[in-house]
Design a protein around this motif. Structure first.
Motif, PDB file in Angstrom:
ATOM      1  N   THR A   1       0.826  -1.221   0.000  1.00  0.00           N
ATOM      2  CA  THR A   1       0.000   0.000   0.000  1.00  0.00           C
ATOM      3  C   THR A   1       0.859   1.270   0.000  1.00  0.00           C
ATOM      4  O   THR A   1       1.997   1.249   0.473  1.00  0.00           O
ATOM      5  N   ASP A   2       0.271   2.343  -0.516  1.00  0.00           N
ATOM      6  CA  ASP A   2       0.944   3.634  -0.459  1.00  0.00           C
ATOM      7  C   ASP A   2       0.413   4.482   0.686  1.00  0.00           C
ATOM      8  O   ASP A   2       0.669   5.677   0.775  1.00  0.00           O
ATOM      9  N   GLY A   3      -0.358   3.861   1.531  1.00  0.00           N
ATOM     10  CA  GLY A   3      -0.873   4.590   2.683  1.00  0.00           C
ATOM     11  C   GLY A   3      -2.359   4.371   2.867  1.00  0.00           C
ATOM     12  O   GLY A   3      -3.030   3.840   1.996  1.00  0.00           O
ATOM     13  N   GLY A   4      -2.830   4.706   4.056  1.00  0.00           N
ATOM     14  CA  GLY A   4      -4.247   4.542   4.344  1.00  0.00           C
ATOM     15  C   GLY A   4      -4.460   3.698   5.580  1.00  0.00           C
ATOM     16  O   GLY A   4      -3.505   3.330   6.276  1.00  0.00           O
ATOM     17  N   ASP A   5      -5.729   3.397   5.792  1.00  0.00           N
ATOM     18  CA  ASP A   5      -6.132   2.704   7.001  1.00  0.00           C
ATOM     19  C   ASP A   5      -6.309   1.221   6.682  1.00  0.00           C
ATOM     20  O   ASP A   5      -7.124   0.881   5.833  1.00  0.00           O
ATOM     21  N   ALA A   6      -5.550   0.363   7.328  1.00  0.00           N
ATOM     22  CA  ALA A   6      -5.696  -1.080   7.094  1.00  0.00           C
ATOM     23  C   ALA A   6      -6.684  -1.643   8.098  1.00  0.00           C
ATOM     24  O   ALA A   6      -6.536  -1.461   9.306  1.00  0.00           O
ATOM     25  N   VAL A   7      -7.700  -2.329   7.567  1.00  0.00           N
ATOM     26  CA  VAL A   7      -8.773  -2.840   8.420  1.00  0.00           C
ATOM     27  C   VAL A   7      -8.965  -4.322   8.146  1.00  0.00           C
ATOM     28  O   VAL A   7      -8.865  -4.763   7.007  1.00  0.00           O
ATOM     29  N   ILE A   8      -9.222  -5.084   9.185  1.00  0.00           N
ATOM     30  CA  ILE A   8      -9.573  -6.488   8.989  1.00  0.00           C
ATOM     31  C   ILE A   8     -11.032  -6.645   9.430  1.00  0.00           C
ATOM     32  O   ILE A   8     -11.414  -6.145  10.492  1.00  0.00           O
ATOM     33  N   ALA A   9     -11.833  -7.269   8.577  1.00  0.00           N
ATOM     34  CA  ALA A   9     -13.255  -7.386   8.872  1.00  0.00           C
ATOM     35  C   ALA A   9     -13.743  -8.777   8.551  1.00  0.00           C
ATOM     36  O   ALA A   9     -13.321  -9.378   7.567  1.00  0.00           O
ATOM     37  N   CYS A  10     -14.626  -9.309   9.389  1.00  0.00           N
ATOM     38  CA  CYS A  10     -15.213 -10.608   9.114  1.00  0.00           C
ATOM     39  C   CYS A  10     -16.516 -10.725   9.889  1.00  0.00           C
ATOM     40  O   CYS A  10     -16.560 -10.354  11.072  1.00  0.00           O
ATOM     41  N   GLY A  11     -17.562 -11.240   9.253  1.00  0.00           N
ATOM     42  CA  GLY A  11     -18.861 -11.289   9.906  1.00  0.00           C
ATOM     43  C   GLY A  11     -19.225  -9.874  10.341  1.00  0.00           C
ATOM     44  O   GLY A  11     -19.126  -8.938   9.562  1.00  0.00           O
TER      45      GLY A  11
ATOM     46  N   GLU B   1     -17.567  -8.298  12.745  1.00  0.00           N
ATOM     47  CA  GLU B   1     -16.449  -7.693  13.476  1.00  0.00           C
ATOM     48  C   GLU B   1     -15.482  -6.949  12.561  1.00  0.00           C
ATOM     49  O   GLU B   1     -15.237  -7.380  11.439  1.00  0.00           O
ATOM     50  N   LYS B   2     -14.954  -5.859  13.082  1.00  0.00           N
ATOM     51  CA  LYS B   2     -14.052  -5.026  12.277  1.00  0.00           C
ATOM     52  C   LYS B   2     -12.961  -4.475  13.187  1.00  0.00           C
ATOM     53  O   LYS B   2     -13.251  -3.961  14.266  1.00  0.00           O
TER      54      LYS B   2
END
Ligand code: NAP
Ligand code: MG
Length: 402
Positions: A146-156, A158-159
């Motif tokens: 990535t060149d920047g930003g917000d990394a998010v993990i999401a499932c079902g 939940e985030k």
């Protein structure tokens, strides 16, 4: 000698480069003279994978599930450079990864130990079998540069924020596994340990990975408590979990004689270390055991490209075929056990004994010649085919004595 018959086939998966050459010789010199070999043949060479859009690999894996026993030659795993070398339509995935994903198995890697080749670790007296979970984690990861930003993990529902890169560039990776696959991994390990009469160790890093690695630990313990405590006690063996750091330290001080269960990546790396310390990567066998009870045998090393280049130039090579032979004998022995074919089991045992006694009497390939020491035995370095012929001679002598 009348040839041994087979009622059911083994799935034969041919491969690439030097190991493809050894494969052919191994069959001609050690198998076909003695066994009416029955195989379901699949050509997994890179050329045929390209020709079939890699469908041949999936067909072979499914055939292993159908027939219950397979034997595989080493194959080229592609990278960009290899893709260009062969002018391929695309970059196909690793055949082993495809087969492992279809069979959902656990890979057990065991060294072939022989008198005269001492492990680099002086305390090791017995084999150390590495059980590698063959599904998920890094091998099925999703990666982003990535060149920047917000990394998010999401499932079902939940985030979670993984990391806020802001303006900074960087990399991230998401791994997964399923309870079902971990359960079958654990079950395969308990079953294998019981069948071999070996203690079972499982190690991971649950102090750092409090959910992911912890789940593995929890599942192993639950299955052990539910099903194996009594069976292990009766067999005189034990199971325990320990942190991977502690396991590494203990392994180095151990005498061997146990199964070390590891997550996918840990098993990949540790098996190379253990193989080398036992003498040679060419003295390591590998079997993929699926939860449905299908077995796929192979040598743990690759296609030995450097030797193949010399072979192509018409030069002599001294490539070790021991692991390839043991892949075949492992498969034939399992076929014999499943079909109640005692002659086939006996053949496989005698052939393995012939390999070991050929080496112990001083006849071996170059990789072993440099590390072999046995009092009173003179070392003779043979070329690739010469070694196979020496094993055939030993086998014939053994049969004559019987
Ligand atoms: P490799 O084929 O295992 O060989 C690396 C080196 O180890 C060889 O050059 C040789 O050393 C020594 N060696 C390995 N097996 C030997 C044997 N049977 N007898 C004597 N020496 C042996 O690994 P690689 O060169 O990194 O990989 C070659 C290809 O195999 C790659 O395309 C890779 O993707 C593939 N691969 C396939 C599998 C598989 O199908 N299971 C596994 C690993 C790699 P010296 O040259 O010093 O003699
Ligand atoms: Mg590896």
């Amino acid at each position: 000698m009348d040839k041994i018959r087979m009622s059911m086939p083994v799935v034969e998966m041919d491969g690439d480069e030097m190991t493809r050459v050894l494969w052919k010789w191994c069959k001609e010199i050690l198998l076909l003279p003695f066994v009416e070999l029955k195989t379901a043949y699949f050509d997994l060479s890179i050329q045929n994978r390209d020709l079939t859009d890699d469908e041949v690999t999936a067909r072979a894996a499914n055939a292993c599930l159908k027939y219950g026993v397979g034997v595989k030659c080493a194959t080229i795993t592609l990278n960009k450079q290899r893709e260009e070398e062969f002018g391929l339509k695309r970059l196909y995935p690793s055949p082993n990864a495809t087969i492992r994903a279809i069979m959902d198995g656990t890979v057990f890697r065991a060294p072939i130990t022989v008198n005269g080749i001492a492990p680099l670790v002086p305390t090791w007296k017995k084999p150390i079998v590495i059980a590698r979970h063959a599904y998920g984690d890094m091998y099925k990861a999703v990666e982003i540069a990535t060149d920047g930003g917000d990394a998010v993990i999401a499932c079902g529902g939940e985030k979670r924020t993984v990391f806020d890169f802001g303006e900074k560039s960087g990399i991230l990776l998401a791994q997964h596994n399923t309870d079902e696959s971990i359960e079958s991994f654990a079950t395969s390990c308990f079953e294998y340990a019981l069948s071999q009469g070996y203690n079972l160790w499982f190690s991971a890093k649950d102090t750092v990975s409090k959910i992911y690695d912890h789940r593995f630990k929890e599942i192993f313990q639950r299955i052990y408590d539910e099903k194996y405590v009594e069976l292990f006690k009766r067999r005189g063996i034990e199971y325990f979990y320990t942190l991977i750091d502690d396991a590494v330290a203990r392994v180095m001080r151990s005498q061997g004689g146990f199964v070390w269960a590891l997550k996918n990546y840990d098993g990949d790396v540790m098996s190379d270390m253990v193989a080398t310390a036992f003498g040679s990567l060419a003295m390591m066998t590998s079997v993929l055991v699926s939860p449905s009870g299908a077995f796929e045998y192979e040598a743990a090393h690759g296609t030995v490209t450097r030797h193949f280049r010399r072979y192509q130039q018409g030069e002599e090579t001294s490539t070790n075929s021991v692991a390839t032979i043991f892949a075949w004998t492992g498969a034939l022995k399992k076929r014999g056990e499943l079909d109640g074919n005692e002659r086939l089991v006996e053949f496989a045992d005698d052939m393995e004994r012939s390999v070991l006694s050929t080496i112990e009497s001083g006849y071996m390939t170059g990789d072993l010649a440099g590390i072999f020491h046995l009092d009173g035995v003179r070392v003779n370095k043979l070329d690739s085919k010469g070694f196979l012929c020496a094993v055939a001679k030993t086998y014939r002598e053994l049969k004559e004595r019987k």
